[in-house]
Design a protein around this motif. Structure first.
Motif, short mmCIF file in Angstrom:
data_model
loop_
_atom_site.label_atom_id
_atom_site.label_comp_id
_atom_site.label_asym_id
_atom_site.label_seq_id
_atom_site.Cartn_x
_atom_site.Cartn_y
_atom_site.Cartn_z
N HIS A 5 -5.14 15.29 -17.12
CA HIS A 5 -6.27 16.29 -17.83
C HIS A 5 -7.35 16.42 -17.08
CE1 HIS A 5 -8.57 17.88 -21.25
NE2 HIS A 5 -9.51 16.73 -20.88
N LEU A 6 -7.75 15.40 -16.40
CA LEU A 6 -8.96 15.49 -15.48
C LEU A 6 -8.69 16.28 -14.22
CD1 LEU A 6 -10.44 11.79 -15.75
CD2 LEU A 6 -11.24 13.99 -17.00
N GLY A 7 -7.46 16.65 -13.88
CA GLY A 7 -6.83 17.17 -12.60
C GLY A 7 -6.69 16.37 -11.50
N VAL A 8 -6.59 15.16 -11.88
CA VAL A 8 -6.14 13.97 -10.76
C VAL A 8 -4.89 13.70 -10.85
CG1 VAL A 8 -6.55 11.64 -10.28
CG2 VAL A 8 -8.58 12.77 -11.04
N SER A 9 -4.24 14.01 -9.60
CA SER A 9 -2.79 13.89 -9.37
C SER A 9 -2.41 13.04 -8.43
CB SER A 9 -2.33 15.21 -9.13
OG SER A 9 -2.68 15.62 -8.05
N GLN A 10 -3.06 12.45 -7.48
CA GLN A 10 -2.87 11.65 -6.18
C GLN A 10 -3.45 10.20 -6.44
OE1 GLN A 10 -0.78 13.03 -4.10
NE2 GLN A 10 -0.77 14.96 -5.30
N LEU A 11 -2.51 9.31 -6.30
CA LEU A 11 -2.82 8.01 -6.30
C LEU A 11 -2.67 7.17 -4.97
CD1 LEU A 11 -1.40 6.74 -9.69
CD2 LEU A 11 -3.60 7.72 -9.16
N THR A 12 -3.57 6.43 -4.46
CA THR A 12 -3.43 5.24 -3.61
C THR A 12 -3.51 3.94 -4.11
OG1 THR A 12 -4.35 6.67 -1.99
CG2 THR A 12 -4.24 4.70 -1.30
N VAL A 37 0.57 -1.25 -0.07
CA VAL A 37 -0.01 -0.17 -0.13
C VAL A 37 0.72 1.41 0.06
CG1 VAL A 37 -1.63 1.36 1.14
CG2 VAL A 37 -1.94 -1.18 1.25
N ARG A 38 0.62 2.17 -0.89
CA ARG A 38 1.55 3.35 -1.00
C ARG A 38 0.71 4.63 -1.38
NH1 ARG A 38 6.26 2.10 -5.08
NH2 ARG A 38 6.16 0.04 -4.17
N GLN A 39 1.09 5.61 -1.33
CA GLN A 39 0.73 6.81 -1.95
C GLN A 39 1.68 7.35 -2.71
OE1 GLN A 39 -0.81 8.78 2.14
NE2 GLN A 39 -2.20 9.70 0.46
N ILE A 40 1.13 7.85 -3.85
CA ILE A 40 2.08 8.42 -5.06
C ILE A 40 1.57 9.49 -5.82
CG2 ILE A 40 3.12 6.02 -5.62
CD1 ILE A 40 1.81 6.01 -7.98
N THR A 41 2.30 10.41 -6.30
CA THR A 41 1.98 11.51 -6.94
C THR A 41 2.42 11.29 -8.47
OG1 THR A 41 2.46 12.95 -5.01
CG2 THR A 41 2.28 13.91 -7.22
N LEU A 42 1.43 11.55 -9.29
CA LEU A 42 1.92 11.29 -10.78
C LEU A 42 3.11 12.13 -11.17
CD1 LEU A 42 -1.63 11.38 -12.61
CD2 LEU A 42 -0.59 9.65 -11.71
N GLN A 43 3.43 13.19 -10.71
CA GLN A 43 4.51 13.85 -11.20
C GLN A 43 5.67 13.08 -10.88
OE1 GLN A 43 4.55 16.32 -13.19
NE2 GLN A 43 2.23 16.91 -13.02
N ASP A 44 5.62 12.30 -9.81
CA ASP A 44 6.88 11.49 -9.63
C ASP A 44 7.26 10.51 -10.64
OD1 ASP A 44 6.85 12.79 -7.16
OD2 ASP A 44 5.81 11.26 -5.94
N TYR A 45 6.24 10.07 -11.38
CA TYR A 45 6.48 8.92 -12.36
C TYR A 45 6.65 9.69 -13.90
CZ TYR A 45 5.59 5.40 -9.05
OH TYR A 45 5.59 4.34 -8.04
N LEU A 59 -6.99 3.94 -6.14
CA LEU A 59 -8.08 5.06 -5.65
C LEU A 59 -7.27 6.50 -5.98
CD1 LEU A 59 -9.09 3.73 -2.17
CD2 LEU A 59 -9.93 3.51 -4.44
N ALA A 60 -7.79 7.13 -7.03
CA ALA A 60 -7.24 8.35 -7.41
C ALA A 60 -8.07 9.59 -7.29
CB ALA A 60 -7.10 8.28 -8.93
N SER A 61 -7.18 10.80 -6.69
CA SER A 61 -8.10 11.97 -6.27
C SER A 61 -7.24 13.05 -6.64
CB SER A 61 -8.36 11.98 -4.77
OG SER A 61 -7.11 11.83 -4.02
N ARG A 62 -7.95 14.22 -6.51
CA ARG A 62 -7.27 15.74 -6.88
C ARG A 62 -6.58 16.10 -5.72
NH1 ARG A 62 -12.39 15.86 -9.45
NH2 ARG A 62 -12.08 16.43 -11.81
N ARG A 63 -7.14 15.70 -4.42
CA ARG A 63 -6.11 16.17 -3.40
C ARG A 63 -5.51 14.90 -2.64
NH1 ARG A 63 -10.94 18.76 -3.20
NH2 ARG A 63 -11.98 16.96 -1.66
N ARG A 64 -4.43 15.12 -2.08
CA ARG A 64 -3.64 14.17 -1.32
C ARG A 64 -4.38 13.67 -0.10
NH1 ARG A 64 1.45 11.72 -1.52
NH2 ARG A 64 2.47 10.97 0.42
N PRO A 65 -4.65 12.40 0.04
CA PRO A 65 -5.26 11.97 1.15
C PRO A 65 -4.29 11.79 2.13
CG PRO A 65 -5.04 10.10 -0.29
CD PRO A 65 -4.54 11.49 -1.19
N ASN A 66 -4.48 12.04 3.47
CA ASN A 66 -3.58 11.60 4.62
C ASN A 66 -3.69 10.34 5.26
OD1 ASN A 66 -2.14 14.36 4.25
ND2 ASN A 66 -3.90 15.28 5.20
N LEU A 67 -3.09 9.34 4.81
CA LEU A 67 -3.60 8.15 5.27
C LEU A 67 -2.75 7.66 6.65
CD1 LEU A 67 -3.60 5.80 2.07
CD2 LEU A 67 -5.48 7.12 3.17
#
Length: 709
Positions: free
Chosen positions: A118-125, A95-103, A141-149
Motif C-alpha cells: 500500500h505504501l509502494g514498498v516492494s523490495q526487502l533486504t 543476507v538476502r534480497q527479496i521481492t514481496l511479490q515472490d512471497y 531494510l525495505a525500499s521502493r526500488r531494488r538496491p543492487n548489493l
C-alpha cells in the motif's frame, strides 16, 4: 569504500557502547545506515529462544508523516512464526534480497506485506541477527526500488547485523532489568499496602492501581469461595473497572452477582473449571469460545467489549478456592511477561486475603463479644435472683422430681426442648438449668421474649440487621441467633411469635442458616434452641395460629411444669427458703408463719405460682412487726389468709385463673398508683416485661387508672 564502511562500524559500535536509551540508540543506527544503504522503512523482529514466535522490536518509516502514524513503532506481544513469511527466512537465515511479490503467492493475506505494498514498498533486504551464533531475529531494510548489493555490501550488512544484534540484546536486557525493578517496586508498594491498610476495598484498590502501572487492564477482580459457603459459589471479594487506561478504577456493585445475566450455571467459577487450574491468558478465538460456553464471559464480551482475560488461581484447596482475573478490550493486551508478573504477586495477594479473613473474623468476634458482654451485664442486672437461690427447684414432691429427671435426661444433648407451664412456674429457670448442665455452659444463654417486642422488631432481634436495613438502623446489629452461636437460645412465650416469623424460625431450626435484615450473606448458627410457652401449642395449631411444622420441630423433647397448686407439698419448703433469703436481703428479722396461715397458703390456688408466692412473702416481711409474718390487709395477698384454714376451704370461692390473674394485676397496680413501667411500676413488682403487662391488661380489660376498679 572500505574506509567509509569501517567508519560506519566504528560509529555504530560506539553508539551501542555508550547509549542506553532505546529510541536514541536506534535513531543513531538508522541514521548511519541510510548514509550507505538508502531505504524507506526499517524493521527489527526478535524471536523467542525456541524460534517459535516473533515480535516487532522496532519499525520506522521515512515517508509521509500521515503514513507514519498508521504504523506501530513496536509491538509488545509475540505472534507465531509458523504461517508467516518469516518461517522461510528462519529456515535459511542469511543476507538476502527479496521481492514481496515472490512471497505473496504463498502468503496472500500477510498483513505487514499488504501494508508495505500500500505504501509502494516492494523490495526487502533481510539481515539475520545472531548473538553467540544463535539466531535472535532479523533486520529488514525495505525500499521502493531494488538496491543492487555487491558481495562487499552483503559482508558489511552481516557485520552490521552482528552489531545490531548486540544492541538489541543489550536493550532487551536493560528492559528486563527495568521490568524486574518495576516488579520489585510493585511488590514493595503492595507490601506497604498490606501493612498499612486493613479494609478490603481500599487494600485491593491499592493493589489494582499498583498492578495497573505494569499490566494494562480494564477489569480487576478477586473472587473467593470459602469454607462454610454454599458449595461452588464464588463471591466477588474485590472488583474494579475502568473505561479507559487513564481512567480511575471504579468499585463494582457487590450485589451484581444477583444479575441474572451474570448467572453461572455452566460453572466458570466452579472448582472444576479449567480457569481455576493453571495461570493462563485467554484471548482471540480461545476467549470467544469460552464466551460461548459461559454466560458471564458472554456478557462481558458483548457489553464491555472484552477480548482477553488473564486468570491466576490464588489457591484451590479443600476449604475453598480463590482466583484473580484481569480483562481487557484488546486481544493482545496481555503478554506472558504480564502473566509472570501477576503470578509473582499471587503469594502476597493470598496473604492479603488470609489477613483480611482474620481481621474480619476478629471484628465479627469483637462485635459478638461486645454484644454478649452488654447482654450478660443486662442479664445480671435484671435476673440477679435466678439460679439455685430462686427456689425454682426447692421441694421434694413428685412433680418437681419428674421435672428434674427430664432435665437430667436431655441436658447433655443438643436436642430442642419445649418447656410448657403457667406464668410463674419457672420456665426460664428450667432453661437456665438445661444450659448450665450442658456442654455449652461456657457460652452464653441468650434470651428473647417473643411477646415483649412489636412484631416488626422481633425479626431484627432474632436475626440482626445491616446498617440502613430500615429507618433507624444506623449501624449493623448482631441478632440473638448469632450471639447464641455455640451456646443456647431461649425463646420465651414462643406462642406469641407472628406467623410470618414462624416460617423464618423454622428455616433456622431446619437448615441452621439465616440472613440479617437488609443483608444477603447467609449466616450459620450452631445454637441449641430451648422454647417456652404458657399456651397449649397443640390448640394453637388447631386454631391456625401456630404452624404445625414448627410445633413438631420445637416439641422434640417436651418438659411440662406443674403449677404450684399441684405441688402443695412443696409450699412449706419454698416458704422457708424465701423467708430466709428475703429477710436477709431486706435486713429484717426472720419471723415465723402461723400454722393457720401456712394452711391457708397451702390451700390457696396461686394463679401466679412461685413468683406470686415470693412476692406475697416479700410484702409480708416488709410490713410485719411482731414475731409472726402478717398477711392480712394486702390487696395482693390471698383473700383466704384472713380466714382460718378450715374456713378457707369451706367459704372461700375458687376463682378462675383469669379472675385470679386480673385480681393479681389490679393489686399490683393499686400498690403502684396505676404506674405500669419504671422503677416503681407494677411490671417490676410482678417481674414481667412492661409491654407484656400492658398486653395482659388490655386482654383482661384493665385500665391504667385503677382507683375505681
Amino acid at each position: 569504500m572500505p574506509e567509509q564502511d569501517d567508519t560506519l562500524l566504528l560509529h555504530l559500535n560506539e553508539a551501542i557502547a555508550t547509549t542506553r536509551d532505546k529510541d536514541s540508540l536506534f535513531k543513531i543506527v538508522t541514521t548511519k545506515l541510510r548514509l550507505i544503504f538508502p531505504f524507506d522503512l526499517i524493521g527489527i523482529n526478535v524471536f523467542d529462544a525456541e524460534l517459535k514466535n516473533k515480535r516487532l522490536f522496532l519499525r520506522d518509516y521515512y515517508g509521509a508523516e500521515e503514513i507514519v502514524s498508521e504504523l506501530p513503532a513496536t509491538v509488545d506481544y509475540f505472534t507465531p512464526i509458523a504461517g508467516s513469511p518469516v518461517e522461510k527466512l528462519v529456515a535459511d537465515p542469511r543476507v538476502r534480497q527479496i521481492t514481496l511479490q515472490d512471497y505473496m503467492g504463498d502468503y496472500p493475506a500477510y498483513e505487514p506485506f499488504l501494508r508495505m505494498l500500500h505504501l509502494g514498498v516492494s523490495q526487502l533486504t533481510v539481515v539475520p541477527l545472531r548473538t553467540a551464533g544463535h539466531l535472535t531475529g532479523f533486520l529488514t531494510l525495505a525500499s521502493r526500488r531494488r538496491p543492487n548489493l555487491t558481495p562487499a555490501d552483503e559482508k558489511l550488512l552481516e557485520k552490521i547485523g552482528s552489531l545490531v544484534a548486540v544492541a538489541v540484546a543489550n536493550t532487551l536486557a536493560f528492559e528486563e532489568v527495568a521490568r524486574r525493578e518495576q516488579e520489585r517496586t510493585l511488590q514493595l508498594n503492595i507490601n506497604n499496602a498490606l501493612l498499612s491498610i486493613k479494609q478490603r476495598e481500599p487494600l485491593f484498590r491499592a493493589v489494582a492501581e499498583e498492578l495497573g502501572r505494569l499490566v494494562p487492564f480494564a477489569y480487576f477482580g478477586i473472587r473467593v469461595q470459602r469454607a462454610g459457603q454454599q458449595a461452588n459459589i464464588f463471591q466477588a471479594f474485590a472488583e474494579f473497572l475502568r473505561d479507559t487506561p487513564e481512567a480511575p478504577l471504579v468499585a463494582l456493585d457487590p450485589e451484581r452477582d444477583q444479575d441474572q445475566r451474570l448467572s453461572d450455571p455452566a460453572g466458570i467459577y466452579q472448582q472444576n473449571s479449567e480457569l481455576l487450574h493453571e495461570p493462563a491468558i485467554y484471548s482471540g478465538a480461545e476467549f470467544k469460545e469460552l464466551a460461548v460456553r459461559y454466560p458471564r464471559l458472554r456478557y462481558i464480551y458483548e457489553h464491555y467489549g472484552t477480548r482477553a482475560v488473564l486468570v491466576a488461581p490464588i489457591w484451590q484447596r479443600p476449604d475453598g478456592a480463590a482466583v484473580l482475573t484481569l480483562s481487557a478490550a484488546r486481544p493482545d493486551a496481555f503478554r506472558n511477561e504480564d502473566l509472570a508478573t501477576v503470578v509473582a504477586l499471587v503469594p502476597q495477594i493470598a496473604l492479603a486475603l488470609e489477613n483480611l479473613f482474620a481481621f474480619e473474623q476478629i471484628e465479627e468476634l469483637r462485635a459478638q463479644v461486645e454484644q454478649e458482654r452488654t447482654y450478660l451485664v443486662d442479664e445480671i442486672n435484671t435476673s440477679a435472683r435466678f439460679g439455685a437461690d430462686s427456689g425454682a427447684f426447692i421441694g421434694s414432691g413428685p412433680a418437681l422430681q419428674q421435672t428434674l429427671l427430664r432435665i437430667r435426661q436431655v441436658a447433655s444433648t443438643d436436642t430442642t426442648v419445649l418447656i410448657s407451664g403457667e406464668t410463674g412456674t419457672g420456665k426460664e429457670l428450667v432453661a437456665r438449668e438445661l444450659h448450665n448442665a450442658s456442654p455449652r455452659h461456657n457460652r452464653a444463654l441468650i434470651k428473647l421474649n417473643c411477646a415483649a417486642l412489636p412484631a416488626q422488631l422481633i425479626e431484627s432481634e432474632l436475626f440482626g440487621h445491616e446498617k440502613g436495613a430500615f429507618t433507624g438502623a444506623v449501624e449493623r446489629r448482631i441478632g440473638k441467633f448469632e450471639l447464641a452461636n455455640g451456646g443456647s437460645i431461649f425463646l420465651d412465650e414462643i406462642g406469641e411469635l407472628p406467623l410470618d416469623l414462624q416460617a423464618k424460625l423454622l428455616r433456622v431450626l431446619q437448615e441452621r442458616e439465616f440472613e440479617r435484615l437488609g443483608g444477603t450473606k447467609v449466616l450459620h448458627s450452631d445454637a441449641r434452641v430451648i422454647a417456652a410457652t404458657n399456651r397449649v401449642l397443640a390448640d394453637e395449631v388447631a386454631a391456625g395460629r401456630f404452624r404445625a411444622d414448627l410445633y413438631y420441630r420445637l416439641n422434640v423433647f417436651p418438659i411440662a411444669l406443674a403449677p404450684l397448686r399441684e405441688r402443695r407439698e412443696d409450699i412449706e419448703p419454698l416458704l422457708r427458703h424465701f423467708v430466709q433469703r428475703l429477710s436477709k436481703r431486706l435486713g429484717k428479722p426472720i419471723r415465723q408463719v402461723r400454722p393457720a396461715d401456712l394452711a391457708a397458703l397451702q390451700a390457696y390456688g396461686w394463679p401466679g405460682n412461685i413468683r406470686e408466692l415470693e412476692h406475697v412473702l416479700e410484702q409480708a416481711i416488709i410490713v410485719s412487726q411482731g414475731p409472726f409474718l402478717e398477711f392480712a390487709g394486702f390487696a395482693a395477698a390471698p383473700l383466704v389468709l384472713a380466714l382460718p384454714a378450715g374456713a378457707a376451704s369451706n367459704f372461700a370461692p375458687l376463682k378462675t385463673l383469669k379472675e385470679q390473674e386480673r385480681d393479681h394485676i389490679l393489686a399490683a397496680l393499686q400498690r403502684t398508683g396505676g404506674r405500669v413501667s419504671g422503677a416503681q411500676g407494677a411490671a417490676l413488682l410482678l417481674d414481667i416485661n412492661p409491654k407484656t403487662l400492658e398486653a395482659r391488661m388490655k386482654k383482661l380489660g384493665i385500665r391504667r387508672t385503677v382507683g375505681v376498679e
